[in-house]
Enzyme design. Structure first.
Site, short mmCIF file in Angstrom:
data_model
loop_
_atom_site.label_atom_id
_atom_site.label_comp_id
_atom_site.label_asym_id
_atom_site.label_seq_id
_atom_site.Cartn_x
_atom_site.Cartn_y
_atom_site.Cartn_z
CB SER A 46 54.25 53.05 34.92
OG SER A 46 54.04 54.26 34.23
N1 SAH Z 1 49.48 55.65 32.70
C1 SAH Z 1 49.93 54.98 31.49
C2 SAH Z 1 51.35 55.30 31.21
C3 SAH Z 1 51.56 55.61 29.77
S1 SAH Z 1 53.10 56.40 29.37
C4 SAH Z 1 49.66 53.50 31.59
O1 SAH Z 1 49.29 53.03 32.68
O2 SAH Z 1 49.79 52.79 30.59
C5 SAH Z 1 52.65 58.11 29.43
C6 SAH Z 1 51.60 58.56 28.46
O3 SAH Z 1 51.54 59.99 28.55
C7 SAH Z 1 51.85 58.23 27.00
O4 SAH Z 1 50.76 57.51 26.51
C8 SAH Z 1 51.97 59.61 26.33
O5 SAH Z 1 51.44 59.65 25.03
C9 SAH Z 1 51.18 60.49 27.28
N2 SAH Z 1 51.50 61.93 27.23
C10 SAH Z 1 52.73 62.52 27.15
N3 SAH Z 1 52.58 63.85 27.15
C11 SAH Z 1 51.25 64.11 27.22
C12 SAH Z 1 50.46 65.30 27.23
N4 SAH Z 1 50.99 66.52 27.17
N5 SAH Z 1 49.11 65.18 27.30
C13 SAH Z 1 48.52 63.97 27.36
N6 SAH Z 1 49.21 62.81 27.35
C14 SAH Z 1 50.55 62.87 27.28
#
Ligand code: SAH
Length: 222
Positions: free
Chosen positions: A69
């Protein structure tokens, strides 16, 4: 806690200071959040080819169709979490991704539980957290739609992926007075807060602002 990774050139302290200045201009006021983001080496959460862009005001790819993000949204969600729930003990994060938001949180609250559904992303995040010697983080490869009930309830829950509707399980795992910070929607999304009342299982909803997150998916992937 301070993370001693300095970086050079486009990952230097000067570059980071410019990012913090921008966050202030964008309305981030919580000094604890600004201080932690100044001292967190965001470039270590990206592949080397992208590291020089780490402190730009943008989301960046981390593989598997997912993104780290943009700094503003990490700051905003963290500020909302800290400012709404009172004193936080445990925080649950859904969507570990690169582990950057996890690392920011881990420097501000006693313990972070973080769930990621894509195994290779979780493995990489685990490795980075080890390098940074963060010991107050627990990671799990699972579908965060079910939360992490064994460790709850939580004063704070944060989701970094956007479901269409709020997952009931996450609401259930909120402690009295706790807050869930979560983007909701599809093509159009808004950041939401769900605040659990102290006395009864009732939630106050606040809509914060339009956002753009990757979708919240069910099941796990290897
Ligand atoms: N906080 C992260 C943002 C990653 S994008 C950072 O700082 O890099 C969001 C993430 O949520 C992705 O890696 C995706 O695989 C995960 N995600 C999406 N749906 C999910 C779920 N139901 N359970 C766990 N993770 C999930």
């Amino acid at each position: 806690m301070s993370l001693h990774f300095q970086g050079v050139g486009m990952t230097s302290m000067r570059t980071r200071e410019r990012m913090i200045q921008r966050l202030r201009e964008q309305g981030i006021t919580d000094m604890r959040v600004l201080d932690v983001m100044l001292n967190t080496p965001r470039h270590l959460f990206l592949d080397e080819a992208l590291a020089h862009r780490a402190y730009e005001d943008t989301a960046l790819p981390i593989g598997h169709g997912q993104t780290l993000s943009q700094p503003y949204i990490v700051a905003r969600m963290t500020e909302l979490l800290l400012g709404t729930a009172g004193k936080l003990d445990k925080v649950l994060e859904v969507g570990t991704g690169s582990g950057y938001q996890t690392t920011v949180l881990a420097q501000l609250v006693p313990h972070v539980y973080s769930v990621e559904r894509i195994k290779p992303l979780q493995d990489k995040a685990k490795e980075r957290l080890r390098e940074l010697s963060l010991r107050n983080v627990s990671l799990k490869h699972a579908d965060g739609g079910f939360g992490w009930p064994e460790m709850g309830p939580y004063k704070g829950i944060i989701s970094t992926a956007a479901p269409q509707a709020v997952p009931e399980e996450l609401l259930k795992q909120l402690a009295p007075g706790g807050v869930l910070v979560i983007p909701l929607g599809g093509r159009e999304q808004h950041l939401h807060l769900f605040i659990r009342e102290e006395e009864r299982e009732n939630y106050i909803t606040r809509v914060i602002e339009p956002v753009k997150f990757v979708p919240f998916l069910s099941g796990t992937a290897r």
